[in-house]
Enzyme design. Structure first.
Site, short mmCIF file in Angstrom:
data_model
loop_
_atom_site.label_atom_id
_atom_site.label_comp_id
_atom_site.label_asym_id
_atom_site.label_seq_id
_atom_site.Cartn_x
_atom_site.Cartn_y
_atom_site.Cartn_z
CD GLU A 17 45.10 43.97 29.69
OE1 GLU A 17 45.97 43.21 30.18
OE2 GLU A 17 44.20 44.49 30.37
CB THR A 48 40.30 43.01 28.06
OG1 THR A 48 39.59 43.82 27.13
CG2 THR A 48 41.65 43.64 28.35
N GLY A 124 36.95 39.18 37.39
CA GLY A 124 36.07 40.05 36.63
C GLY A 124 35.29 40.98 37.55
CB ALA A 143 40.96 34.91 40.33
CE1 TYR A 163 43.17 45.25 40.66
CE2 TYR A 163 43.45 43.01 41.49
CZ TYR A 163 42.82 43.91 40.65
OH TYR A 163 41.86 43.46 39.79
CG HIS A 167 40.56 44.10 44.32
ND1 HIS A 167 39.31 44.29 44.87
CD2 HIS A 167 40.36 43.88 43.00
CE1 HIS A 167 38.39 44.16 43.93
NE2 HIS A 167 38.99 43.91 42.77
CE LYS A 183 44.88 36.43 42.20
NZ LYS A 183 44.45 37.67 41.49
CE LYS A 290 42.12 57.38 23.14
NZ LYS A 290 41.37 58.11 22.12
#
Length: 302
Positions: A17, A48, A124, A143, A163, A167, A183, A290
């Protein structure tokens, strides 16, 4: 190719990502940041997207001028650049925040035109200073609504986020899993988790999801912890826990930046090897720009 078809290969693989770079970066710089990771044959790259920020400039009459601020290269441009140079699927993020239903429809039309088969559907973030998420007028509040709308445009394979430690807005993990199931019931094809640093958390989460009737692939998301500052910043930003054993090892490394980096990388390598031993179909890496840290992990784990 649909992402779910990649999972059925039986051979675990890495996925990546990336965040669209700040405006002003050249195409060559973007490609050079990705190229070292391609040696490990990632099968797809998520790109993203973030809602535009608002800036209020005071005017002489005491009123304010409202302006939209966009500091990054557009996800469409990044996806097109990657498609043109690397043999990898691109998965753009589609978010509810900051967009009307019609604007999202236009985004999907562009991605379909580009030959993109996969998208990631996310609610978002709220605006800075906003306590609770507020959808745009004629937009989507959840979502699950976004997933349902995307499914109406045939051809897209849809991923969603999850999550393992819940969340931060959810009352408890069980309720959060109910939202995840909504979802999936709306048409999501697979799930990618938020980063975590304790594999036991992920395994328990998957068990709870299966018990709740969620049967789609659940892909673990990882990020190597590589600076002392991240011990404080990541839990605050992403509402995640960092195991005591890891934080102690970071402290013992002291002010030696490279020693801290190695602690985080070795921890992530151990996570990867354990996840692969448990036969996960893939591991998703949050690069945060990175590439060297992720390269070190991939070299050891894949």
């Amino acid at each position: 190719m649909r992402i779910t078809d990649l999972f059925s290969s039986g051979h675990p693989f890495p996925s990546l990502e990336i965040v669209p770079p700040l405006s002003g970066i050249t195409q060559r710089e973007l490609l050079d940041s990705i190229r070292p990771l391609m040696d490990f044959q990632p099968r797809y790259i998520n790109v993203t997207t973030h809602r535009d920020e608002l800036q209020y400039t005071p005017l002489p009459d005491g009123s304010y001028k409202r302006e939209v601020v966009r500091n990054r290269v557009s996800p469409v441009a990044v996806c097109a650049c990657i498609q043109a140079h690397f043999p990898v699927e691109v998965v753009p993020h589609i978010i509810c925040s900051g967009h009307t239903a019609r604007e999202i429809e236009w985004q999907l039309q562009d991605f379909h035109f580009m030959g993109i088969d996969n998208v990631m559907a996310l609610r978002g973030d709220s605006l800075a200073g906003e306590k609770r998420f507020t959808p745009e007028p004629d937009g989507y509040a959840h979502a699950s609504e976004l997933v349902r709308a995307i499914r109406e445009q045939a051809g897209f394979c849809v991923g969603v986020g999850a999550y393992p430690e819940k969340h931060f807005e959810a009352a408890n993990l069980e309720t959060d899993i109910e939202y995840l199931k909504a979802k999936v019931d709306a048409g999501a094809d697979y799930v990618i988790t938020q980063m975590f640093f304790d594999n036991a958390v992920f395994f328990r989460f998957v068990e709870k999801c299966r018990a709740a009737g969620i049967t789609v692939p659940i892909i673990p998301g990882l990020k190597p912890l590589t600076t002392r500052k991240q011990v404080d910043v990541l839990p605050e930003t992403f509402s995640i826990d960092i195991p005591r054993e890891l934080t102690q090892a970071i402290r013992q490394a002291g002010d030696k930046a490279e020693a801290v980096r190695r602690v985080g990388i070795e921890w992530c390598i151990a996570q990867c090897r354990d996840l692969l031993a448990h036969q996960v179909p893939a591991i998703h890496f949050y690069t945060m720009g990175k590439s060297q840290n992720i390269t070190d992990v991939l070299r050891a784990a894949f």
